[in-house]
Design a protein around this motif. Sequence first.
Motif: not given
Length: 616
Positions: A456-468
């Motif tokens: 699970s994650t959130e839509p803000e741009q910063i979370y894309r880096a954590y997801n990657e």
Amino acid sequence: MNRQAPTRRRLLQAAAATVLAARGQAAAPQAADAAGRKVLRLLFNSTETSFDPARISDIYSRAVTAHIFEGLYAYDHLARPHRLVPQAAEGMPEVSADFRSWTIRIRRGIRFPDDPAFKGRARELQAHDFVYAIQRVVDPANISQIEADIAELHIVGLKEARDAALKGRQAFDYDRPIEGLRALDSHTLRIVLREPRPRLLYALARADQLGGQAREVVEFYGKDIGEHPVGTGPFRLKSWRRNSRIVLERNPFYRDVRYDAQPAPDDAEGQALLAQFKGRRLPMVDEVDISIIEEFQPEWLAFLGQEVDALAGDTGQLPSLFAPVAVPGGRLAPHLARRGVRAYRQLTPDVAFTYFNMDDPVVGGYDPAQVALRRAISLAYDTREELRQIRKGEGILAQSPLLPHTTGYEVGFKSEVSDYDPGRANALLDLYGFVDRDGDGWRERPDGSPLRLEVSTEPEQIYRAYNELMQKGLQRIGIRANFRIQQWPENLKAAEAGKLMIWSLGSAAGSPDGQSFLGWLYGPQAGNGNLARFKLPEYDRLYERAQVLPDGPERDALFLRAKRIAVAYMPYKVRVHRIFTDLVHPWVLGFRRPLFWQDWWHRVDIDLAVRARHMN
């Protein structure tokens, strides 16, 4: 005088205003109106939820209510290490030798501000207002985030009052006498506990959630009480546009409170602040104007464009993305120093972590294979890369759920939870039967069923880096994952219901005692503080023993054992303790970052003459 060239400053102001306008927000107002009122302009980097203390679920709302309500006790703003002092209480409590009976006298003459709920009557803060605040936390209808913490105090009769509402599915009976929670008279509070609680004062210092509340106000506003906070603190709510702007104004009924503190003799900064402000009446500013700016770039532009006075505190500090620009190598950049900006860097009592749902059939469970799976996922995640690339060095590796500046935290403690070792992760998975049986490059579970994670994650741009970063780690060990995107409040609600498999978030200490973070693994708190829903009888007994012991070597040994259990079973991968950098413009006087508390806005001043010079 050094200042930014006017053309560049106007461009930055225009850029910040454009971004704010695009989000439906107005640019922040001037720091003073025509009458010379002092306005402290701040920002929140995420949205608030409610200003009802019993229902708050976020630090941003807590920061507001901490300035509206008053607790019985508070932290000395300048004392390091921490020191508790009376706030609404007249003095320190009378405590029985076994730490079970606490008698507290309330200061007389503290008044609530005028409000329609009082029907024109002057209303003094009294002991029953604190009884009521605690009752509201355990009222099942409020689903309070700190209900488990209050339940663990074991106030005599409080659980029975809550159970009566739960079992009968009826409204909580606020008129039902509670043996261990009584107003002996209008200004005397008696709390009686079933078990010793040597550190009860830490709970009573939570002004943001346990400050005195008037029952007639809550009943007058009903379901809208979150929009009408009425407390006895230094400020009151002037206006609120959800997810956009919050304005507090000086509480005209706030009593005569003067700046005072007891910094350590060798604390040069604290001693200087005390000398500068001792005896000043609080609050020192007339208004606090808060803009909600969730994206990093407009936050930074708003500060550079002097549209906000500071990037400061847990709710709006310097975004880590801009740390290399603002504080390269941990030192204030020359272009900011020339403008008189001051920087304050501090390792904070907080943690960023990832949890695994122990009830989930894929990642949960206590058998060796499931423990190996969680440990492998932990070993595959490169926390050092997170620190370098995403957080720009603004933090340190976490080793356990215990936080800096709290009981049980040891600088020299090292554990596997901070290791990055894909080779060892792959070996663990092979050993316990998580192998690729069909040759498609992805591992299956030991029983041959598919192994696929849902993160699970959130839509803000910063979370894309954590997801990657997480995706890369999982690919290195042959595990597939889907990333489920929801807003943070929706994720929190699902997490508390046990419906998420894996989620990452952060938390900060609300007191100097590490016990609350040991609660992350305490079985009875499953679904509340214990989002991982970890349940282990040995750990529960250890946790309960630590609750009743005074601070000392025996309790320290229990904390060490608790940390080792946390690492061994890996229900949480604690990742980073953050370093926050606060930036303050030169016209803001008196700032010092709090450790465990949220209230500081009333302890800073605005020098309007300095601000005018810098703005010209």
